[in-house]
Design an enzyme around this catalytic site. Structure first.
Site, PDB file in Angstrom:
ATOM      1  N   ASN A  35      -9.236  -5.607  20.745  1.00 31.32           N
ATOM      2  CA  ASN A  35      -9.591  -5.478  19.344  1.00 31.32           C
ATOM      3  C   ASN A  35      -9.333  -6.908  18.669  1.00 31.32           C
ATOM      4  O   ASN A  35      -8.304  -7.399  18.631  1.00 31.32           O
ATOM      5  CB  ASN A  35      -8.337  -4.585  18.609  1.00 31.32           C
ATOM      6  CG  ASN A  35      -8.863  -4.798  17.154  1.00 31.32           C
ATOM      7  OD1 ASN A  35      -9.674  -5.310  16.661  1.00 31.32           O
ATOM      8  ND2 ASN A  35      -8.035  -3.757  16.458  1.00 31.32           N
ATOM      9  N   ARG A 127     -12.806  -2.587  20.287  1.00 29.68           N
ATOM     10  CA  ARG A 127     -13.047  -2.043  19.165  1.00 29.68           C
ATOM     11  C   ARG A 127     -14.159  -2.639  18.393  1.00 29.68           C
ATOM     12  O   ARG A 127     -14.012  -3.961  18.161  1.00 29.68           O
ATOM     13  CB  ARG A 127     -11.895  -1.922  18.310  1.00 29.68           C
ATOM     14  CG  ARG A 127     -12.045  -1.598  16.928  1.00 29.68           C
ATOM     15  CD  ARG A 127     -10.603  -1.631  16.364  1.00 29.68           C
ATOM     16  NE  ARG A 127     -11.112  -1.005  14.625  1.00 29.68           N
ATOM     17  CZ  ARG A 127     -10.621  -1.792  13.997  1.00 29.68           C
ATOM     18  NH1 ARG A 127     -10.162  -3.038  13.953  1.00 29.68           N
ATOM     19  NH2 ARG A 127     -10.901  -1.242  12.515  1.00 29.68           N
ATOM     20  N   HIS A 217     -12.287   3.607   9.979  1.00 28.26           N
ATOM     21  CA  HIS A 217     -11.420   4.380  10.517  1.00 28.26           C
ATOM     22  C   HIS A 217     -11.851   5.572  11.318  1.00 28.26           C
ATOM     23  O   HIS A 217     -10.968   6.335  11.765  1.00 28.26           O
ATOM     24  CB  HIS A 217     -10.340   4.839   9.432  1.00 28.26           C
ATOM     25  CG  HIS A 217      -9.607   3.871   8.888  1.00 28.26           C
ATOM     26  ND1 HIS A 217      -8.987   4.036   7.549  1.00 28.26           N
ATOM     27  CD2 HIS A 217      -8.884   2.637   9.434  1.00 28.26           C
ATOM     28  CE1 HIS A 217      -8.416   2.842   7.178  1.00 28.26           C
ATOM     29  NE2 HIS A 217      -8.090   2.167   8.269  1.00 28.26           N
ATOM     30  N   GLY A 249      -4.925  -0.488   5.629  1.00 25.51           N
ATOM     31  CA  GLY A 249      -6.322   0.235   4.896  1.00 25.51           C
ATOM     32  C   GLY A 249      -5.897   1.696   4.863  1.00 25.51           C
ATOM     33  O   GLY A 249      -4.984   2.264   5.679  1.00 25.51           O
ATOM     34  N   ARG A 278      -6.318  -3.683  -1.402  1.00 24.43           N
ATOM     35  CA  ARG A 278      -7.625  -3.289  -1.830  1.00 24.43           C
ATOM     36  C   ARG A 278      -7.651  -2.391  -2.986  1.00 24.43           C
ATOM     37  O   ARG A 278      -6.703  -1.474  -2.846  1.00 24.43           O
ATOM     38  CB  ARG A 278      -8.451  -2.898  -0.693  1.00 24.43           C
ATOM     39  CG  ARG A 278      -8.973  -3.774   0.451  1.00 24.43           C
ATOM     40  CD  ARG A 278      -9.875  -3.190   1.512  1.00 24.43           C
ATOM     41  NE  ARG A 278      -9.170  -3.567   2.783  1.00 24.43           N
ATOM     42  CZ  ARG A 278      -9.258  -2.840   3.901  1.00 24.43           C
ATOM     43  NH1 ARG A 278      -9.674  -1.708   3.884  1.00 24.43           N
ATOM     44  NH2 ARG A 278      -8.721  -3.084   4.991  1.00 24.43           N
ATOM     45  N   GLY A 371       1.683   6.995   6.527  1.00 23.60           N
ATOM     46  CA  GLY A 371       1.392   8.683   6.859  1.00 23.60           C
ATOM     47  C   GLY A 371       2.153   8.988   7.871  1.00 23.60           C
ATOM     48  O   GLY A 371       2.848  10.329   7.743  1.00 23.60           O
ATOM     49  N   GLU A 424      -5.647   5.117  18.261  1.00 22.71           N
ATOM     50  CA  GLU A 424      -7.171   4.672  18.314  1.00 22.71           C
ATOM     51  C   GLU A 424      -7.214   4.076  19.939  1.00 22.71           C
ATOM     52  O   GLU A 424      -8.293   4.257  20.623  1.00 22.71           O
ATOM     53  CB  GLU A 424      -7.416   3.549  17.237  1.00 22.71           C
ATOM     54  CG  GLU A 424      -7.412   4.154  15.943  1.00 22.71           C
ATOM     55  CD  GLU A 424      -7.373   3.109  14.647  1.00 22.71           C
ATOM     56  OE1 GLU A 424      -8.343   2.694  14.454  1.00 22.71           O
ATOM     57  OE2 GLU A 424      -6.336   2.724  14.226  1.00 22.71           O
TER      58      GLU A 424
HETATM   59  P1  AMP Z   1      -0.422   0.142   9.656  1.00 23.72           P
HETATM   60  O1  AMP Z   1      -1.513  -0.597   8.935  1.00 23.72           O
HETATM   61  O2  AMP Z   1      -0.871   1.773  10.046  1.00 23.72           O
HETATM   62  O3  AMP Z   1       0.281  -0.351  10.549  1.00 23.72           O
HETATM   63  O4  AMP Z   1       0.672   0.660   8.308  1.00 23.72           O
HETATM   64  C1  AMP Z   1       1.298  -0.484   7.903  1.00 23.72           C
HETATM   65  C2  AMP Z   1       2.012   0.166   6.397  1.00 23.72           C
HETATM   66  O5  AMP Z   1       2.795   1.117   6.765  1.00 23.72           O
HETATM   67  C3  AMP Z   1       2.803  -0.943   5.453  1.00 23.72           C
HETATM   68  O6  AMP Z   1       2.351  -0.491   3.959  1.00 23.72           O
HETATM   69  C4  AMP Z   1       3.954  -0.579   5.582  1.00 23.72           C
HETATM   70  O7  AMP Z   1       4.812  -0.833   4.522  1.00 23.72           O
HETATM   71  C5  AMP Z   1       3.946   0.950   5.960  1.00 23.72           C
HETATM   72  N1  AMP Z   1       5.045   1.674   6.486  1.00 23.72           N
HETATM   73  C6  AMP Z   1       5.533   1.750   7.837  1.00 23.72           C
HETATM   74  N2  AMP Z   1       6.830   2.065   7.843  1.00 23.72           N
HETATM   75  C7  AMP Z   1       7.124   2.702   6.712  1.00 23.72           C
HETATM   76  C8  AMP Z   1       8.053   3.517   6.126  1.00 23.72           C
HETATM   77  N3  AMP Z   1       9.119   3.837   6.874  1.00 23.72           N
HETATM   78  N4  AMP Z   1       8.100   3.791   4.860  1.00 23.72           N
HETATM   79  C9  AMP Z   1       6.817   3.595   3.984  1.00 23.72           C
HETATM   80  N5  AMP Z   1       5.787   2.650   4.620  1.00 23.72           N
HETATM   81  C10 AMP Z   1       5.943   2.453   5.825  1.00 23.72           C
END
Ligand code: AMP
Length: 443
Positions: A35, A127, A217, A249, A278, A371, A424
């Site tokens: 990626n 990717r 996504h 995102g 964003r 999530g 992914e």
């Molecule tokens: P990603 O782009 O999928 O890596 O997700 C990044 C986001 O996940 C960031 O905003 C992080 O703050 C959030 N994140 C990761 N762990 C937690 C957690 N335990 N509680 C709330 N947000 C989280």
């Protein structure tokens, strides 16, 4: 229903002995998944096969990130045993980054059983962000495919050129002997009907420039939908769910009959949900207003909407949901609370819209950094949703963090909710194997 966390729980990287052939002679391949970003390269080496249904034969052999390519690069490599190597060294370009990754992958330090030379890498999967209308599925790389990705540069000027740099660098290194495939972020959403993908703009703009909604996504939404049907043991045509990817995102997709019916991102990944930096949906007249009132040029407006808005813009603090929740909890920060509230409300709005559009659905599925890890945010999204039959089980919800998978609704909830960690890279590796083996790709 049983919680599904036992099927693919946390730490699910199996660490059995290396074997090129599994006992029943299903061939497996080591696929290098790449990626490439503007100054970064993420990679994983995944040992996988054609068996999509058993789905538990995959082994993640290693992964890594190289950042700040073009200067003193920051390198982080990790093998399946969880040993992490962090270093810094000058790396000039993406070719240098792939070289560095490969040198480590075959080294004694990485210690990956069976991987001691380049010949242990059987295929490469890339990717690519934008496949336009041309690419409705993953494909093996040919000169025509490269040309097609180049043609999509106008639609993704910030991403496709970087992805192409990764492809060119890998081609220089591996030569024609190693097959390479591309998996597009937009491809899953090519099933959207016209009513979902057309903007209410003069139709000739679509004809002339292919100005329309594409959605992104896609690899994540497709993986989540695939995993859901595997867990429930149902055919693809029975998959009716809303997949919600909440990371830096964020996007939501209405999946009907296993296919993308509608999704929240549009021509670019700016549309839809509130994200880390964003804005998501805004009144387009805001752009002209900002230009008039602040004297902004179009680049400044673009930077404002993409880099200074969302959770960061509202809170004035951070784009990191963890920190916002901590600020709200520990200091009662008003704007942190507001940022979270607007984030949650936008998601609820999309769930409501998709429920209406899909004529009801079976489940809502959460994935992505927020999530998968924040029971608190999931709980706020699912609050007061009894009207559509969704009743959260707070205890189940609180347990599902850090890569755990399972149901978070109470028994008897007619609209269910799940957490399914996205993967992914695994989907890219599997598509690559299928293409190399000339097996049929799932649609
Ligand atoms: P990603 O782009 O999928 O890596 O997700 C990044 C986001 O996940 C960031 O905003 C992080 O703050 C959030 N994140 C990761 N762990 C937690 C957690 N335990 N509680 C709330 N947000 C989280």
């Amino acid at each position: 229903m049983l919680p599904i966390s036992h099927i693919n729980g946390p730490g699910a990287i199996p660490s059995g002995p290396f074997s090129f052939f599994f006992p029943d002679n299903v061939p497996t391949m080591n696929v290098l998944v790449l990626n490439a970003g503007s100054s970064s390269l993420k990679f994983q080496l995944i040992d996988t096969d054609l068996d999509m249904i058993a789905g538990n034969r995959d082994r993640r052999l290693a992964r890594g990130v190289i950042e700040r390519i073009g200067s003193q690069a920051l390198i982080s490599f990790e093998n399946a045993a969880g040993n992490i190597v962090r270093t810094a060294q000058p790396i000039r370009d993406h070719r240098g980054a792939i070289d560095a990754a490969l040198r480590w992958l075959v080294s004694d330090e990485a210690g990956i059983e069976g991987v001691s030379s380049l010949s242990a890498i059987h295929a490469v999967g890339h990717r690519v962000v934008h496949g336009g209308e041309k690419f409705t599925n993953s494909t093996l790389i040919t000169p025509e495919v490269i040309k097609g990705i180049e043609e999509c540069i106008a639609l993704a000027p910030l991403h496709n050129p970087d992805n192409l740099r990764g492809i060119r660098a890998a081609t220089e290194i591996f030569g024609p002997g190693i097959p390479q495939a591309v998996v597009f972020d937009t491809a899953f959403h090519q099933s959207m009907p016209e009513a979902s993908y057309l903007y209410a703009l003069p139709y000739q703009l679509y004809r002339r420039y292919k100005l329309r909604r594409y959605g992104f996504h896609g690899t994540s939404h497709r993986y989540i939908a695939y995993r859901y049907r595997t867990i429930l043991g149902i055919p693809k045509s029975d998959v009716n769910v809303i997949t919600i990817h909440l990371g830096n995102g964020c996007s939501a997709t209405a999946v009907k009959g296993g296919r993308s019916l509608d999704t929240s991102m549009g021509l670019t990944p700016l549309e839809g949900l509130v994200m880390g930096t964003r804005s998501g949906d805004i009144d387009p007249a805001i752009i002209e207003y900002l230009m008039a009132m602040e004297g902004f040029g179009i680049e400044q407006v673009d930077a404002l909407l993409n880099k200074q808005s969302g959770l960061l813009g509202i809170s004035g603090l951070t784009n990191d949901m963890r920190e916002l929740l901590a600020e709200e909890r520990e200091h009662g920060d008003r704007r942190a609370r507001l940022a979270i509230e607007i984030f949650v409300q936008r998601i609820k709005k999309y769930i409501g819209a998709y429920l209406a559009e899909m004529n009801g659905t079976d489940a809502i599925i959460f994935a992505g950094g927020i999530g998968e890890n924040s029971a608190e945010i999931r709980s706020r999204i699912c609050r007061d949703m009894g009207w559509c039959g969704l009743r959260l089980d707070e205890e189940r919800n609180a347990k599902l963090v850090a890569g755990a998978e399972g149901e978070i609704t109470a028994d008897g909830s007619t609209l269910r909710a799940y957490v399914i960690p996205t993967d992914e890279e695994l989907l890219i590796a599997r598509d690559t194997v299928r293409l190399v083996e000339r097996a049929e790709l799932p649609r």
